[in-house]
Design a protein around this motif. Structure first.
Motif, PDB file in Angstrom:
ATOM      1  N   TYR A  42       0.862  -1.170   0.000  1.00 60.29           N
ATOM      2  CA  TYR A  42       0.000   0.000   0.000  1.00 60.29           C
ATOM      3  C   TYR A  42       0.902   1.225   0.000  1.00 60.29           C
ATOM      4  O   TYR A  42       1.669   1.434   0.931  1.00 60.29           O
ATOM      5  CB  TYR A  42      -0.895   0.009   1.239  1.00 60.29           C
ATOM      6  N   VAL A  43       0.819   2.040  -1.058  1.00 63.24           N
ATOM      7  CA  VAL A  43       1.716   3.181  -1.219  1.00 63.24           C
ATOM      8  C   VAL A  43       0.905   4.476  -1.204  1.00 63.24           C
ATOM      9  O   VAL A  43      -0.135   4.567  -1.853  1.00 63.24           O
ATOM     10  CB  VAL A  43       2.505   3.098  -2.547  1.00 63.24           C
ATOM     11  N   VAL A  51       5.650   6.886   0.904  1.00 57.81           N
ATOM     12  CA  VAL A  51       5.788   5.865   1.939  1.00 57.81           C
ATOM     13  C   VAL A  51       4.902   4.676   1.580  1.00 57.81           C
ATOM     14  O   VAL A  51       3.924   4.814   0.843  1.00 57.81           O
ATOM     15  CB  VAL A  51       5.423   6.390   3.342  1.00 57.81           C
ATOM     16  N   ALA A  52       5.275   3.498   2.111  1.00 55.52           N
ATOM     17  CA  ALA A  52       4.512   2.291   1.804  1.00 55.52           C
ATOM     18  C   ALA A  52       4.549   1.335   2.974  1.00 55.52           C
ATOM     19  O   ALA A  52       5.492   1.344   3.774  1.00 55.52           O
ATOM     20  CB  ALA A  52       5.082   1.617   0.552  1.00 55.52           C
ATOM     21  N   ILE A  53       3.521   0.519   3.030  1.00 54.83           N
ATOM     22  CA  ILE A  53       3.453  -0.576   3.985  1.00 54.83           C
ATOM     23  C   ILE A  53       3.227  -1.838   3.176  1.00 54.83           C
ATOM     24  O   ILE A  53       2.289  -1.913   2.379  1.00 54.83           O
ATOM     25  CB  ILE A  53       2.304  -0.377   4.997  1.00 54.83           C
ATOM     26  N   PHE A 159      -7.856   5.595   2.961  1.00 57.64           N
ATOM     27  CA  PHE A 159      -7.039   4.543   2.359  1.00 57.64           C
ATOM     28  C   PHE A 159      -6.075   3.965   3.402  1.00 57.64           C
ATOM     29  O   PHE A 159      -5.961   2.753   3.561  1.00 57.64           O
ATOM     30  CB  PHE A 159      -6.278   5.138   1.169  1.00 57.64           C
ATOM     31  N   ILE A 160      -5.399   4.845   4.138  1.00 59.89           N
ATOM     32  CA  ILE A 160      -4.453   4.405   5.160  1.00 59.89           C
ATOM     33  C   ILE A 160      -5.183   3.692   6.301  1.00 59.89           C
ATOM     34  O   ILE A 160      -4.740   2.642   6.770  1.00 59.89           O
ATOM     35  CB  ILE A 160      -3.628   5.605   5.683  1.00 59.89           C
ATOM     36  N   ASP A 161      -6.305   4.237   6.718  1.00 58.21           N
ATOM     37  CA  ASP A 161      -7.065   3.621   7.808  1.00 58.21           C
ATOM     38  C   ASP A 161      -7.575   2.233   7.446  1.00 58.21           C
ATOM     39  O   ASP A 161      -7.813   1.409   8.330  1.00 58.21           O
ATOM     40  CB  ASP A 161      -8.241   4.516   8.219  1.00 58.21           C
ATOM     41  N   MET A 170       1.721   2.307  13.042  1.00 55.28           N
ATOM     42  CA  MET A 170       2.319   2.343  11.706  1.00 55.28           C
ATOM     43  C   MET A 170       1.458   3.194  10.769  1.00 55.28           C
ATOM     44  O   MET A 170       1.990   3.959   9.951  1.00 55.28           O
ATOM     45  CB  MET A 170       2.501   0.932  11.151  1.00 55.28           C
ATOM     46  N   ARG A 171       0.140   3.097  10.903  1.00 53.13           N
ATOM     47  CA  ARG A 171      -0.752   3.920  10.076  1.00 53.13           C
ATOM     48  C   ARG A 171      -0.612   5.399  10.439  1.00 53.13           C
ATOM     49  O   ARG A 171      -0.611   6.265   9.555  1.00 53.13           O
ATOM     50  CB  ARG A 171      -2.195   3.436  10.213  1.00 53.13           C
ATOM     51  N   ARG A 172      -0.470   5.707  11.736  1.00 50.25           N
ATOM     52  CA  ARG A 172      -0.249   7.102  12.154  1.00 50.25           C
ATOM     53  C   ARG A 172       1.070   7.627  11.589  1.00 50.25           C
ATOM     54  O   ARG A 172       1.158   8.767  11.132  1.00 50.25           O
ATOM     55  CB  ARG A 172      -0.244   7.208  13.681  1.00 50.25           C
ATOM     56  N   LYS A 173       2.108   6.783  11.611  1.00 55.88           N
ATOM     57  CA  LYS A 173       3.413   7.169  11.067  1.00 55.88           C
ATOM     58  C   LYS A 173       3.292   7.486   9.574  1.00 55.88           C
ATOM     59  O   LYS A 173       3.861   8.464   9.084  1.00 55.88           O
ATOM     60  CB  LYS A 173       4.426   6.051  11.298  1.00 55.88           C
ATOM     61  N   MET A 174       2.536   6.651   8.855  1.00 54.35           N
ATOM     62  CA  MET A 174       2.345   6.858   7.414  1.00 54.35           C
ATOM     63  C   MET A 174       1.655   8.196   7.175  1.00 54.35           C
ATOM     64  O   MET A 174       2.080   8.978   6.313  1.00 54.35           O
ATOM     65  CB  MET A 174       1.542   5.712   6.809  1.00 54.35           C
TER      66      MET A 174
END
Length: 181
Positions: A42-43, A51-53, A159-161, A170-174
Motif C-alpha cells: 500500500y503506497v 511511503v509504503a506498507i 485509504f491508510i485507515d 504504523m498507520r499514524r506514522k504513514m
C-alpha cells in the motif's frame, strides 16, 4: 489475495482520483498485489514524500520509504504495463476471440472502460471528463496493480485507515510522513 485487492481498489476507485503526479494538496495511492511474494504493498505518495506498507500473507508487515516505495511502483509498472487512458469515451462492446472491450458512460461525467484478454490480463479504467478522479486497475496472473491519482486528503486518510493488517502506530506514522496528521 488478488481478488481482495481488486475489490478494495474498486471500492476506493469510486472515491478515487488523474494519472499525473500528485498536486500539492493531492495524493497518489497505489495497491500492488504480488502473487509471487504473497504480499500487498500500500503506497501513499504526496508531492514531497512516498511511503509504503507491505503486508505479507503470514501477517508480517514491513515499512518502506521513498526509494523502496518508488522501486515497488516502478516494478509494478513494468510487470503490468504502462498507464493508459480510455480512448473511447462513448459506449462500446466488442468481442474478438479472447479480447473483450467494454466502454460506457456513467452519471456525473464518469466513464468506465474494461479491457480483458488472455495475453494482457484485465484493465479497468474509471475516468472523468476533466481528468480528476481517475482510477486504473490492472490485474493478471501475477497479481494486481491499482492506481488512484490526485486523491483528496480525506480519501488518502481513509485509504491508510483501511490497511487493517498494519498497526495503528504504523498507520499514524504513514499519515505523518505524508502530511496527513
Amino acid at each position: 489475495m488478488r481478488k481482495l485487492c481488486v475489490i478494495a481498489g474498486l471500492m476506493v476507485a469510486m472515491a478515487g482520483s488523474a494519472l499525473a503526479g500528485p498536486k500539492d494538496n493531492a495524493y497518489d495511492l497505489y495497491v500492488i498485489a504480488d502473487e509471487v511474494t504473497d504480499s500487498a504493498i500500500y503506497v501513499v505518495q504526496s508531492a514531497h514524500d512516498t511511503v509504503a506498507i507491505e503486508v505479507f500473507d503470514d501477517d508480517h508487515v514491513q515499512w518502506m520509504k521513498d526509494a523502496n516505495a518508488h522501486k515497488a511502483i516502478k516494478n509494478a509498472r513494468e510487470l503490468f504495463g504502462p498507464e493508459g487512458k480510455s480512448k473511447d469515451k462513448g459506449f462500446a462492446f466488442v468481442i474478438e476471440e479472447d479480447d473483450v472491450k467494454i466502454s460506457f458512460p456513467l452519471l456525473f461525467s464518469k466513464h468506465i472502460s474494461i479491457h480483458a484478454s488472455d495475453e494482457g490480463g484485465a484493465q479497468i479504467n474509471i475516468t472523468s471528463k476533466d481528468g480528476e478522479g481517475d482510477v486504473l486497475v490492472r490485474a493478471g496472473d501475477d497479481g494486481a496493480f491499482i492506481t488512484i491519482v490526485d486523491a483528496s486528503a480525506k480519501t488518502a486518510r481513509e485509504f491508510i485507515d483501511d490497511i487493517d493488517e498494519a498497526s495503528s502506530s504504523m498507520r499514524r506514522k504513514m499519515k505523518k510522513e505524508v502530511g496527513l496528521d
